[in-house]
Design a protein around this motif. Structure first.
Motif, short mmCIF file in Angstrom:
data_model
loop_
_atom_site.label_atom_id
_atom_site.label_comp_id
_atom_site.label_asym_id
_atom_site.label_seq_id
_atom_site.Cartn_x
_atom_site.Cartn_y
_atom_site.Cartn_z
N GLU A 193 0.83 -1.20 0.00
CA GLU A 193 0.00 0.00 0.00
C GLU A 193 0.87 1.27 0.00
OE1 GLU A 193 -2.47 -3.34 1.19
OE2 GLU A 193 -0.52 -2.62 1.93
N ALA A 194 1.98 1.22 0.72
CA ALA A 194 2.89 2.38 0.74
C ALA A 194 3.44 2.65 -0.65
CB ALA A 194 4.02 2.13 1.74
N LYS A 195 3.78 1.59 -1.39
CA LYS A 195 4.26 1.77 -2.75
C LYS A 195 3.15 2.26 -3.68
CE LYS A 195 7.97 -1.65 -2.40
NZ LYS A 195 8.46 -2.99 -2.80
N ALA A 196 1.91 1.83 -3.39
CA ALA A 196 0.78 2.31 -4.19
C ALA A 196 0.61 3.82 -4.05
CB ALA A 196 -0.50 1.59 -3.77
N LEU A 197 0.95 4.34 -2.88
CA LEU A 197 0.85 5.78 -2.68
C LEU A 197 1.82 6.55 -3.57
CD1 LEU A 197 0.33 6.07 1.18
CD2 LEU A 197 -1.32 6.50 -0.63
N ALA A 198 2.95 5.92 -3.89
CA ALA A 198 3.88 6.56 -4.82
C ALA A 198 3.21 6.76 -6.18
CB ALA A 198 5.14 5.72 -4.97
N GLU A 199 2.46 5.78 -6.61
CA GLU A 199 1.74 5.88 -7.89
C GLU A 199 0.64 6.94 -7.80
OE1 GLU A 199 0.43 5.16 -11.80
OE2 GLU A 199 2.32 4.76 -10.77
N ALA A 250 0.34 9.03 4.87
CA ALA A 250 0.17 7.59 5.04
C ALA A 250 -0.18 7.31 6.49
CB ALA A 250 1.45 6.85 4.66
N ASP A 251 -1.25 6.54 6.71
CA ASP A 251 -1.69 6.19 8.06
C ASP A 251 -1.15 4.80 8.39
OD1 ASP A 251 -3.49 7.10 10.28
OD2 ASP A 251 -4.38 5.15 9.90
N ILE A 252 -0.28 4.73 9.42
CA ILE A 252 0.45 3.50 9.71
C ILE A 252 0.03 2.94 11.07
CG2 ILE A 252 2.73 2.46 10.03
CD1 ILE A 252 2.31 3.56 7.21
N HIS A 253 -0.24 1.64 11.09
CA HIS A 253 -0.45 0.92 12.34
C HIS A 253 0.32 -0.41 12.24
CE1 HIS A 253 -3.78 3.44 13.91
NE2 HIS A 253 -4.09 3.59 12.64
N PHE A 254 1.01 -0.77 13.29
CA PHE A 254 1.65 -2.08 13.44
C PHE A 254 2.86 -2.32 12.55
CE2 PHE A 254 -3.01 -2.94 14.03
CZ PHE A 254 -2.98 -3.07 15.40
N TYR A 258 8.50 3.39 6.69
CA TYR A 258 9.76 3.70 6.00
C TYR A 258 9.52 3.82 4.49
CZ TYR A 258 13.12 3.19 9.83
OH TYR A 258 13.86 3.39 10.97
N GLU A 259 8.73 2.93 3.95
CA GLU A 259 8.47 2.96 2.51
C GLU A 259 7.66 4.21 2.14
OE1 GLU A 259 8.72 1.99 -1.37
OE2 GLU A 259 9.69 0.86 0.26
N ALA A 260 6.62 4.49 2.89
CA ALA A 260 5.76 5.63 2.57
C ALA A 260 6.52 6.94 2.65
CB ALA A 260 4.56 5.66 3.52
N ALA A 261 7.44 7.04 3.62
CA ALA A 261 8.19 8.29 3.81
C ALA A 261 9.04 8.64 2.59
CB ALA A 261 9.06 8.18 5.05
N LYS A 262 9.32 7.68 1.75
CA LYS A 262 10.11 7.94 0.55
C LYS A 262 9.29 8.61 -0.55
CE LYS A 262 11.80 3.51 0.51
NZ LYS A 262 12.47 2.37 -0.16
N CYS A 293 13.15 10.11 7.82
CA CYS A 293 12.22 11.16 7.40
C CYS A 293 12.98 12.45 7.07
CB CYS A 293 11.18 11.41 8.48
SG CYS A 293 9.98 10.06 8.66
N LYS A 294 14.04 12.75 7.84
CA LYS A 294 14.86 13.93 7.53
C LYS A 294 15.47 13.79 6.13
CE LYS A 294 16.54 15.57 12.05
NZ LYS A 294 17.75 15.72 12.89
N GLU A 295 15.94 12.62 5.83
CA GLU A 295 16.58 12.38 4.53
C GLU A 295 15.62 12.65 3.38
OE1 GLU A 295 18.53 8.61 2.05
OE2 GLU A 295 18.10 8.42 4.20
N HIS A 296 14.33 12.34 3.59
CA HIS A 296 13.35 12.46 2.51
C HIS A 296 12.44 13.68 2.68
CE1 HIS A 296 14.32 8.59 0.66
NE2 HIS A 296 14.48 8.14 1.89
N ASP A 297 12.76 14.54 3.64
CA ASP A 297 12.00 15.77 3.87
C ASP A 297 10.52 15.45 4.10
OD1 ASP A 297 11.68 18.50 4.20
OD2 ASP A 297 11.29 18.87 2.07
N THR A 298 10.28 14.46 4.95
CA THR A 298 8.93 13.99 5.24
C THR A 298 8.52 14.40 6.64
OG1 THR A 298 9.35 12.06 3.83
CG2 THR A 298 7.43 11.95 5.29
N ALA A 299 7.36 15.01 6.76
CA ALA A 299 6.81 15.35 8.08
C ALA A 299 6.14 14.13 8.68
CB ALA A 299 5.81 16.49 7.94
#
Length: 574
Positions: free
Chosen positions: A71-77, A93-97, A103-107, A154-160
């Motif tokens: 699902e995280a990769k789908a968000l890239a699309e 991205a809403d993450i649980h568990f 990590y994937e979504a933050a990219k 997250c710092k590396e990818h400028d992700t809040a």
């Protein structure tokens, strides 16, 4: 100004700005309204279509569930496709568990929401664990070390990020030490915020939510106090989880979110309704409009309070707040448990036309305008003991004038509040105006007026406001989630069926939850629960305990009724 003069005025809590893509949350930026999709994140076309509807409605940020790396990769699309179409709304991205999904979504996208209750701690099992202080400290040290690594990513990818604490998903570790308390919720958040400070990571927004408005507002205020003591200025995301649908969902959200906004807390909001996501946006925008009106309204000034009189005997038999209403023939059509406690007759009304009611004339009331009371608080010292004190609100700064009234009004008193707003706005506006005073336990009753609404609608709204703030329970309460990509059934249709079957069970709390992420936890406050466990299957709960598993959805409502009946809580509808 006289040293005994007090002033109430809107002041927004000081926060630092957080950049989420093209949107700023906090600082001097306007309050941001957002929503969340409820489609399968892997369904790219559906996600894009729903995002467009949210944006068209005025949503500035859109959240998706990402339960796994797929699902995280789908968000890239989704991000790429939206950018191609010139739609640059930030995605979350809403993450649980699943830290790997985070990590994937933050990219790929602008922000990641993590839940401290299940990001590194194991999934909640409602088990009490006996930790020594050393063992507990070791657990905290481990999760903080892991979280520091995620912040570096997250710092590396400028992700809040958003640190999103939910009342329903506190870890067993936190529960074992702090219990199911506001203090536990705040501690769960602070464990992660301490790492953010240590790592100089400031692009953080915080939410701390519950389905119970008293728990939610108490906890947010406690968190703000803790942050102020430590010099933290992280902005706040406000929301009432599992608020439900229709007027009840709007009122519950407006009283919870609105009472905090009115006190200057909140930089972004999400109104969680069991409806289409785009339906949440107009409600959120109206709440922001209420904030703007309050901020632009005059400050409220008043002198030292007088002694006041106590007309408690007038309210004998009413241990909870009362509802008053102007006489209207249609009120005679209400069932006994739907009627206002008193109706107010004009000189032209005939009391014989209202045989089922306790009627009051204007002569039975002492109506005091708020501005007159605040100009001379001592004016209430010699009120007649046999008249009902009614405070009529006329000041344009309604939330702040109600705070002042809470200090100087005679006890107990009824609030009379009128609005000329269109009918669809009245529940939200009344929730914003009255949420704070009701949650503070002030006032002994409501008398609402709005030309755009019928007398029956206003009575229903009055009871809804009291129920949303836990001041008076007069109907079934539903704790139903807004749905997301994890939802395992048609939420809106299911909520409607459950309500149709159980809506007459006054005072019962029933949870309808799309999946198990927050379901069992948020329903800990409910008497019974209906939770999606796998596609086509439902688990039923009595309180926190799952008592029936893998019930086919077609049978689940009937089985819920059987469960309620077996515990003696069922009554047949009239």
């Amino acid at each position: 100004m006289n040293r005994n003069t007090k002033v109430y005025a809107y002041h927004r809590r000081k926060t630092h700005p957080v950049k989420v893509g093209s949107v700023i949350i906090g600082g001097d930026a306007p309050i941001v309204v957002q929503s969340m999709t409820n489609v399968n994140t892997n369904d790219i076309e559906a996600g894009i279509a729903q995002t467009k509807r949210i944006v068209e409605a005025g949503g500035a940020i859109v959240r998706f569930t990402a339960q796994g790396t797929r699902e995280a990769k789908a968000l890239a699309e989704v991000r790429t496709r939206l950018d191609t179409e010139g739609i640059h709304v930030p995605l979350v991205a809403d993450i649980h568990f699943n830290p790997q999904a985070a990590y994937e979504a933050a990219k790929h996208i602008e922000k990641v929401r993590i839940n401290p209750g299940n990001f590194y701690d194991p999934a909640r099992k409602f088990k009490t664990i006996d930790y020594t202080d050393a063992e507990y400290a070791q657990e905290v040290e481990g999760l903080q070390k892991s979280f520091a690594e995620f912040l570096a990513h997250c710092k590396e990818h400028d992700t809040a990020i958003r640190i999103g604490v939910n009342h329903g998903s506190l870890s067993d570790r936190i529960m074992s030490r702090y219990g199911d308390t506001p203090e536990g919720m705040v501690e769960s958040c602070m464990e992660f915020l301490q790492v953010c400070v240590a790592q100089s990571f400031s692009d953080v927004v915080i939410s701390i939510k519950a389905s119970n408005t008293t728990v939610m507002t108490t906890t947010v205020r406690l968190l703000c106090d803790r942050m102020a003591q430590l010099g933290m200025t992280f902005p706040l995301h406000l929301g009432v989880t599992e608020a439900g649908d229709g007027e009840d969902g709007r009122v519950k959200s407006a009283t919870g979110i609105g009472s905090l906004l009115a006190d200057g807390m909140g930089d972004t909001i999400r109104v969680s309704l069991s409806e289409a996501p785009e339906a949440e946006i107009p409600v959120g925008r109206l709440l922001v409009e209420c904030v703007t009106e309050q901020a632009n309204a005059p400050a409220v000034t008043f002198g030292s309070p007088g002694e006041g009189t106590r007309s408690v005997e007038l309210f004998n038999g009413h241990s909870t707040p009362i509802v008053m209403a102007k006489a209207a023939p249609e009120l005679n059509g209400l069932k006994a448990d739907e009627r206002p406690d008193f109706i107010i007759l004009s000189d032209q009304d005939n009391p014989d036309e209202y045989p089922e009611y306790r009627c009051l004339s204007l002569k039975d009331l002492v109506i005091i305008k708020d501005v007159d009371l605040l100009a001379d608080p001592s004016s209430v010292q010699n009120l007649s003991e046999d008249k009902y004190p009614v405070i009529e609100i006329t000041h344009p700064n309604i939330p702040d004038v109600l705070k002042a009234i809470g200090e100087v009004a005679p006890r107990p008193y009824v609030i009379k509040l009128s609005t000329s707003a269109p009918a669809h706005e009245v529940p939200v506006r009344m929730g914003y105006y009255l949420g704070g005073t009701l949650l503070r336990g002030e006032c002994a009753g409501l008398w609402l007026e709005a030309p755009s609404m019928t007398a029956i609608d206003l009575v229903r709204l009055s009871f809804g406001l009291l129920q949303s703030t836990r001041r008076r329970i007069t109907k079934t309460e539903y704790i139903s989630c807004p749905g997301c990509g994890r939802t395992l059934f048609d939420l809106q249709e299911t909520v409607a069926r459950v309500k149709a079957a159980t809506g007459h069970l006054k005072g019962l709390k029933i949870g309808v939850m799309g999946c198990i992420v927050n379901g069992p936890g948020e329903m800990a406050d409910a008497d019974y629960g209906y939770v999606g466990s796998s596609p086509g299957d439902i688990d039923l709960y009595k309180g926190k305990e799952c008592v029936a598993r893998k019930i086919p959805q077609a049978e689940a409502v009937d089985r819920l009724i059987d469960l309620i009946r077996s515990h003696g809580d069922w009554v047949d509808p009239e």
